[in-house]
Design an enzyme around this catalytic site. Structure first.
Site, PDB file in Angstrom:
ATOM      1  N   HIS A 277     -26.901  31.330  36.154  1.00 19.16           N
ATOM      2  CA  HIS A 277     -26.558  32.615  36.266  1.00 19.16           C
ATOM      3  C   HIS A 277     -27.680  33.788  35.913  1.00 19.16           C
ATOM      4  CE1 HIS A 277     -22.942  30.722  37.070  1.00 19.16           C
ATOM      5  NE2 HIS A 277     -22.871  30.209  35.820  1.00 19.16           N
ATOM      6  N   ASP A 328     -20.891  26.079  41.744  1.00 19.82           N
ATOM      7  CA  ASP A 328     -20.716  26.226  40.495  1.00 19.82           C
ATOM      8  C   ASP A 328     -19.057  25.852  40.274  1.00 19.82           C
ATOM      9  OD1 ASP A 328     -20.093  27.016  37.508  1.00 19.82           O
ATOM     10  OD2 ASP A 328     -20.670  28.944  37.873  1.00 19.82           O
TER      11      ASP A 328
HETATM   12 ZN   LIG Z   1     -21.367  26.602  35.291  1.00 14.45          ZN
END
Ligand SMILES: [Zn+2]
Length: 449
Positions: A277, A328
């Site tokens: 991220h 994800d």
């Molecule tokens: Zn994750």
């Protein structure tokens, strides 16, 4: 994955168009495969008989960040509104119901969907280790083995990123009851368990075992130091970093450092570490992450789905970080959309178009992912694994586009354009179909509370 079987005869394939890693694609290329590996790449010679790969051939897509069971939330959380933290409550409820059997069925289904989207390797960030309440299964690695079986049933490679999770926040408050399944109690107990898991797959070239301190929220600084001491460069290390502004705020308050600063302090920045991220970073964070040539994994479709924010991907790449992408939470499983999403988010962030080189985005979805998961990252090259995908150049998305331009693929292709997927020279998806899809559909439709 059949590459472990070593029994394949030589095979010659003829590709109309193939991406060998440069700005433009090559036309009329013969690919020779032997024992799951590319044995030669040459201009097509009509004298050789070769099987036709009709379309655009690219290296296998690598999904560097997955939580397989999150697929069960797809399409079901929008109307709750709220933010990441509310979404997480719903996700925890689903995690609580998983058993080794149900997890294997769900993960197999999700990995079959991935195979049909052209994904040949996945990085599974795996944290549901133990029984509800935290007691181990008879084999403490039962859940990890279930995920590896799932990848093998779907025919793709897996890097199992075994997660360490020890506390609910910086104030050392006790674990939420839902989080007890995630925890091994002590950092050394976790790493011992990972060593035992890894010993089962020493000779496998379709499985890598990595470690993943969940986040700086869940693993204290002395635990990060211990990871550095025990793991060093021997395994891929992945960690969620600065997905949420609240994590930065709490981290600064408790330690005086940002999450990336804390990783620097622990000696964990570097090429073996991938920061997932990397959304809310300071310029100092960006310089440190890039300076150590750390990996960064962006998950654009999840980051937009969860209202996380827009991370500085282009700044990180410029600073020296190595880019990969992941689906994800599987709100979407489409690595073309992930690669494109990285650029689109930079446009929204900077007010400029054409921020990132399309070849960098395509590498992120292929060799960049392979590298950060500890697989040989050679793309389509002699000696590299025969993992590749055939894209329909005449699909409604791609018809009329220049099939030799990488821009066509990065800015127009979708998972629906994947016609064939090969892993280790074995065709696991044929004419958009996977033999496991009927069972996968049933597994995904099973009633759940
Ligand atoms: Zn994750």
């Amino acid at each position: 994955v059949a590459q472990t079987t070593n029994r394949r005869a030589n095979n010659m394939w003829h590709a109309d168009t193939v991406w060998l890693g440069s700005e433009r694609l090559d036309e009329d290329v013969n690919l020779e495969m032997s024992q799951g590996v590319i044995a030669s790449i040459s201009p097509r010679s009509s004298a050789t008989s070769a099987t036709h790969l009709e379309g655009i051939v690219v290296p296998g897509l690598v999904n560097a960040h997955s939580h397989a069971f999150h697929r069960l939330l797809r399409g079901k959380t929008h109307r709750q509104g709220g933010d990441f933290w509310l979404w997480r409550e719903r996700m925890y409820e689903i995690a609580e119901d998983l058993t080794p059997e149900s997890y294997e069925e769900i993960a197999t289904a999700v990995y079959v969907e991935m195979a049909m989207a052209g994904i040949t390797a996945v990085g599974e960030f795996h944290y549901v280790h133990h029984q509800p309440g935290g007691a181990s299964y008879d084999d403490p690695n039962e859940m990890g083995h279930a995920l590896i079986r799932a990848a093998r049933r779907a025919g793709i490679r897996i890097c199992l990123l075994d997660v360490g999770y020890f506390r609910a926040g910086f104030d050392d408050r006790p674990l939420h009851p839902y989080q007890e399944r995630f925890s091994d109690g002590r950092v050394d107990d976790w790493l011992d368990r990972v060593d035992r898991l890894s010993a089962s797959y020493d000779d496998a070239n379709d499985v890598v075992i990595g470690v993943a301190p969940h986040s700086v929220r869940a693993v204290p600084l002395d635990g990060l130091h211990r990871v550095r001491e025990r793991v060093a460069e021997s395994r891929p290390i992945h960690i969620h970093v600065s997905e949420q502004a609240a994590e930065n705020r709490d981290c600064l308050e408790a330690t005086g450092m940002t999450p990336a600063g804390l990783l620097d302090e622990a000696g964990l920045l570097g090429p073996m570490t991938t920061l997932v991220h990397a959304t809310h970073l300071t310029p100092t964070d960006v310089g440190a992450i890039g300076g150590y040539q750390s990996g960064v994994c962006f998950c654009a479709t999840t980051e937009r789905d969860l209202a996380d924010g827009l991370g500085p991907a282009s700044d990180l790449v410029e600073a020296g970080a190595d880019l990969s992408v992941g689906s994800d939470s599987h709100a979407v499983i489409d690595l073309f959309e992930e690669a494109r999403g990285v650029e689109m988010h930079q446009r929204l962030r900077t007010g400029r178009r054409g921020v990132m080189d399309p070849a960098i985005l395509m590498r992120a979805a292929t060799t960049g992912g392979a590298r950060c998961l500890g697989f040989p990252a050679r793309g389509l090259s002699v000696g590299g694994a025969a993992d590749f995908v055939v894209i329909d150049a005449e699909s409604p998305r791609l018809a009329g586009l220049d099939p030799t331009s990488i821009d066509s693929i990065v800015f127009a292709a979708t998972a629906a354009d994947v016609v064939e997927t090969f892993v280790g020279g074995d065709r696991i998806v044929t004419e958009r179909g996977h033999p496991g899809w009927d069972a996968a559909r049933v597994a995904l439709s099973a009633p759940r509370n």
